[in-house]
Design a protein around this motif. Structure first.
Motif, PDB file in Angstrom:
ATOM      1  N   SER A 408      73.238  46.724  40.240  1.00  0.00           N
ATOM      2  CA  SER A 408      72.604  45.398  40.334  1.00  0.00           C
ATOM      3  C   SER A 408      71.697  45.292  41.558  1.00  0.00           C
ATOM      4  O   SER A 408      71.124  44.227  41.814  1.00  0.00           O
ATOM      5  CB  SER A 408      73.670  44.307  40.388  1.00  0.00           C
ATOM      6  N   GLY A 409      71.548  46.381  42.345  1.00  0.00           N
ATOM      7  CA  GLY A 409      70.637  46.393  43.471  1.00  0.00           C
ATOM      8  C   GLY A 409      71.202  45.887  44.774  1.00  0.00           C
ATOM      9  O   GLY A 409      70.480  45.783  45.780  1.00  0.00           O
ATOM     10  N   GLU A 410      72.499  45.579  44.802  1.00  0.00           N
ATOM     11  CA  GLU A 410      73.113  45.085  46.034  1.00  0.00           C
ATOM     12  C   GLU A 410      73.454  46.218  46.995  1.00  0.00           C
ATOM     13  O   GLU A 410      73.729  45.985  48.175  1.00  0.00           O
ATOM     14  CB  GLU A 410      74.389  44.305  45.699  1.00  0.00           C
ATOM     15  N   MET A 411      73.458  47.438  46.501  1.00  0.00           N
ATOM     16  CA  MET A 411      73.798  48.607  47.307  1.00  0.00           C
ATOM     17  C   MET A 411      72.906  49.758  46.848  1.00  0.00           C
ATOM     18  O   MET A 411      72.565  49.865  45.653  1.00  0.00           O
ATOM     19  CB  MET A 411      75.285  48.956  47.099  1.00  0.00           C
ATOM     20  N   SER A 412      72.490  50.611  47.756  1.00  0.00           N
ATOM     21  CA  SER A 412      71.597  51.704  47.388  1.00  0.00           C
ATOM     22  C   SER A 412      72.342  52.849  46.720  1.00  0.00           C
ATOM     23  O   SER A 412      73.529  53.065  46.971  1.00  0.00           O
ATOM     24  CB  SER A 412      70.865  52.233  48.621  1.00  0.00           C
ATOM     25  N   LYS A 413      71.637  53.578  45.877  1.00  0.00           N
ATOM     26  CA  LYS A 413      72.224  54.745  45.222  1.00  0.00           C
ATOM     27  C   LYS A 413      72.597  55.804  46.258  1.00  0.00           C
ATOM     28  O   LYS A 413      73.616  56.477  46.135  1.00  0.00           O
ATOM     29  CB  LYS A 413      71.233  55.304  44.187  1.00  0.00           C
ATOM     30  N   GLN A 414      71.769  55.940  47.287  1.00  0.00           N
ATOM     31  CA  GLN A 414      72.047  56.922  48.322  1.00  0.00           C
ATOM     32  C   GLN A 414      73.333  56.591  49.069  1.00  0.00           C
ATOM     33  O   GLN A 414      74.113  57.490  49.422  1.00  0.00           O
ATOM     34  CB  GLN A 414      70.885  56.983  49.311  1.00  0.00           C
ATOM     35  N   ALA A 415      73.584  55.307  49.272  1.00  0.00           N
ATOM     36  CA  ALA A 415      74.808  54.904  49.980  1.00  0.00           C
ATOM     37  C   ALA A 415      76.048  55.303  49.186  1.00  0.00           C
ATOM     38  O   ALA A 415      77.050  55.756  49.749  1.00  0.00           O
ATOM     39  CB  ALA A 415      74.793  53.395  50.219  1.00  0.00           C
ATOM     40  N   LEU A 416      75.977  55.153  47.857  1.00  0.00           N
ATOM     41  CA  LEU A 416      77.107  55.552  47.020  1.00  0.00           C
ATOM     42  C   LEU A 416      77.295  57.066  47.054  1.00  0.00           C
ATOM     43  O   LEU A 416      78.432  57.562  47.181  1.00  0.00           O
ATOM     44  CB  LEU A 416      76.880  55.092  45.580  1.00  0.00           C
ATOM     45  N   LEU A 417      76.207  57.797  46.992  1.00  0.00           N
ATOM     46  CA  LEU A 417      76.286  59.262  47.058  1.00  0.00           C
ATOM     47  C   LEU A 417      76.899  59.699  48.380  1.00  0.00           C
ATOM     48  O   LEU A 417      77.731  60.611  48.431  1.00  0.00           O
ATOM     49  CB  LEU A 417      74.910  59.874  46.877  1.00  0.00           C
ATOM     50  N   ASP A 418      76.489  59.047  49.467  1.00  0.00           N
ATOM     51  CA  ASP A 418      77.027  59.387  50.789  1.00  0.00           C
ATOM     52  C   ASP A 418      78.532  59.154  50.846  1.00  0.00           C
ATOM     53  O   ASP A 418      79.276  59.964  51.413  1.00  0.00           O
ATOM     54  CB  ASP A 418      76.337  58.567  51.873  1.00  0.00           C
ATOM     55  N   LEU A 419      79.000  58.043  50.258  1.00  0.00           N
ATOM     56  CA  LEU A 419      80.436  57.742  50.252  1.00  0.00           C
ATOM     57  C   LEU A 419      81.214  58.796  49.458  1.00  0.00           C
ATOM     58  O   LEU A 419      82.311  59.195  49.838  1.00  0.00           O
ATOM     59  CB  LEU A 419      80.684  56.361  49.654  1.00  0.00           C
ATOM     60  N   LEU A 420      80.635  59.247  48.350  1.00  0.00           N
ATOM     61  CA  LEU A 420      81.320  60.221  47.504  1.00  0.00           C
ATOM     62  C   LEU A 420      81.375  61.604  48.127  1.00  0.00           C
ATOM     63  O   LEU A 420      82.262  62.405  47.822  1.00  0.00           O
ATOM     64  CB  LEU A 420      80.611  60.316  46.144  1.00  0.00           C
ATOM     65  N   THR A 421      80.420  61.906  49.019  1.00  0.00           N
ATOM     66  CA  THR A 421      80.347  63.260  49.594  1.00  0.00           C
ATOM     67  C   THR A 421      80.866  63.318  51.027  1.00  0.00           C
ATOM     68  O   THR A 421      80.754  64.363  51.677  1.00  0.00           O
ATOM     69  CB  THR A 421      78.901  63.765  49.561  1.00  0.00           C
ATOM     70  N   GLN A 422      81.437  62.244  51.507  1.00  0.00           N
ATOM     71  CA  GLN A 422      81.995  62.237  52.855  1.00  0.00           C
ATOM     72  C   GLN A 422      83.168  63.208  52.969  1.00  0.00           C
ATOM     73  O   GLN A 422      83.971  63.292  52.065  1.00  0.00           O
ATOM     74  CB  GLN A 422      82.463  60.824  53.240  1.00  0.00           C
TER      75      GLN A 422
END
Length: 422
Positions: A408-422
């Motif tokens: 919905s655009g409230e969070m960036s796709k890159q931010a989600l990728l970063d969380l998954l690869t931490q």
């Protein structure tokens, strides 16, 4: 004198008979000694499939009169996991727990690591019939490198597509099922245009957080993810970002649900005629109104079609050290895997039975919608695991929490990728 001896003889006879009767009763008591076990499960609501499963559990005693089973019925699997964790913390190892596909990386692995679970393999190796009643995928996925098995599933999780309302498709002018994601997008747009023109409040689709996970996995699988049984998602950043972009396109045809929106809410909207598409597994057949013209279809595929077929975590038996109770628990597992009980699970709950001896097509007359959906799902070229087993619990929880904010655009796709690869 003679009469006195006769009386003494009769008294002796009576005493002997009484003693024999007591010995007989004592012998019978030993034969009928009862072993008591407890089953903790999440089939605790008043919904028909929950009631049916509790009845199946209770009927175990009819076939095993020397075993008494106590049912601890929890309203949800989450509540069940919390209870079992609390019990273990105070040193209480449960006899049997039905985990319903949940807790693999947390509760289940903890119980395996600390040897709280009974290894079922010795019982399986000694009983050819028991082995033949188990799903090959159960043995393949859950058998450890040390040839140990700690869980048995009585059903398979079969999914990989969506239910669609034929009447809405026809009225909106969607004359054929989408074969590509571009055609799927076009069909959703066509339904939206028709719904706005008619002002009827119909949406093309409104997936739950879990529904978006299935969409994510299937698109990734079509982009080259390994389709073997023991596969895990190995994130390719470019493919993941591209897939999120495709999901953004799909999401624009629905209204974002809040954190409490789930597959039952989605099914209710579908049954009310407000959704053209309902993303769920074949088990959704029993939830869909009989009055709807609903069919099951696989997600679009560019090359190879994909569906899920998993044996999730099912029943686990506590390694209590009490051999009588452990044997009784194994008898319960044999009962749940037996053909008669597997047929009951199919007919009474419309879940896909794990026993490979059950021929689903032979039930097509009684369960036409379910059996047709199963046939559709099983026709796929590639079979992958369900999200919980592909990603692991922590990442699944993260994706469920953040997927809709990203789409919905409230969070960036890159931010989600970063969380998954931490």
């Amino acid at each position: 004198m003679r009469e006195s001896r006769k009386r003494e003889f009769r008294i002796c006879q009576t005493i002997v008979c009484a003693l024999l009767l007591m010995l007989l009763l004592m012998g019978c008591t030993r034969v009928q000694e009862i072993t008591e076990i407890t089953l903790i499960h999440g089939w605790g609501s008043v919904e028909p499939d929950h009631v049916a499963m509790r009845k199946i559990y209770a009927d175990f005693e009819k076939e095993n009169p020397d075993i008494r089973i106590h049912l601890v019925s929890m309203p949800t699997t989450e509540a069940l996991i919390q209870k079992v964790e609390d019990d273990i913390m105070v040193g209480e190892i449960p006899d049997i727990v039905f985990l319903a596909g949940r807790g693999q990386d947390a509760l289940y692995q903890y119980m395996v690591d600390y040897k709280y679970l009974l290894d079922l393999m010795p019982y399986i190796d000694q009983d050819a019939q028991f082995r033949s009643n188990l799903a090959p995928t159960n043995l393949e996925y859950w058998t450890t490198a040390d040839h140990q098995l700690f869980t048995m599933s009585d059903v398979l999780l079969v999914s990989g597509g969506y239910w669609y309302n034929q009447e809405i498709f026809e009225k909106a002018g969607v004359t054929s099922l989408p074969k590509t994601w571009e055609e799927f997008d076009a069909a959703c747009r066509q339904i939206q245009v028709w719904a706005e023109k008619e002002n009827n409040g119909v949406k093309a689709l409104q997936p739950s957080n879990e529904g978006y996970l299935y969409l994510l996995d299937h698109i990734l699988a079509q982009k080259g993810m390994d389709g073997t049984r023991k596969n895990k998602v190995e994130l390719d950043a470019a493919k993941f970002m591209d897939t999120l972009g495709m999901l953004e396109d799909i999401h624009k045809y629905s209204i974002s649900g809040d954190g409490g929106y789930n597959y039952r809410d989605e099914t209710e909207l579908f049954n009310d005629g407000k959704l053209a598409i309902c993303i769920n597994g074949v088990w959704g057949a029993s939830l869909i109104s009989e009055h709807l013209q609903a069919e099951y279809a696989l997600f679009p595929s560019e090359k190879s079609s994909v569906s899920c077929e998993s044996a999730g975590i099912g029943y686990v038996v506590g390694h209590t050290g009490n051999q009588a109770r452990e044997r009784a628990c194994v008898e319960f597992l044999k009962y749940m895997a037996s053909p008669p009980v597997q047929e009951r699970i199919l007919m009474e709950t419309q879940q896909f039975p794990a026993n490979p001896k059950i021929e689903i097509e032979s039930f097509a007359k009684e369960l036409p919608r379910f059996c047709k959906a199963v046939s559709t799902a099983q026709s796929a070229d590639i079979k992958i695991e369900v999200p919980e087993q592909l990603w692991g619990r922590d990442k699944v929880m993260l994706l469920k929490k953040e997927m809709i904010p990203v789409l919905s655009g409230e969070m960036s796709k890159q931010a989600l990728l970063d969380l998954l690869t931490q």
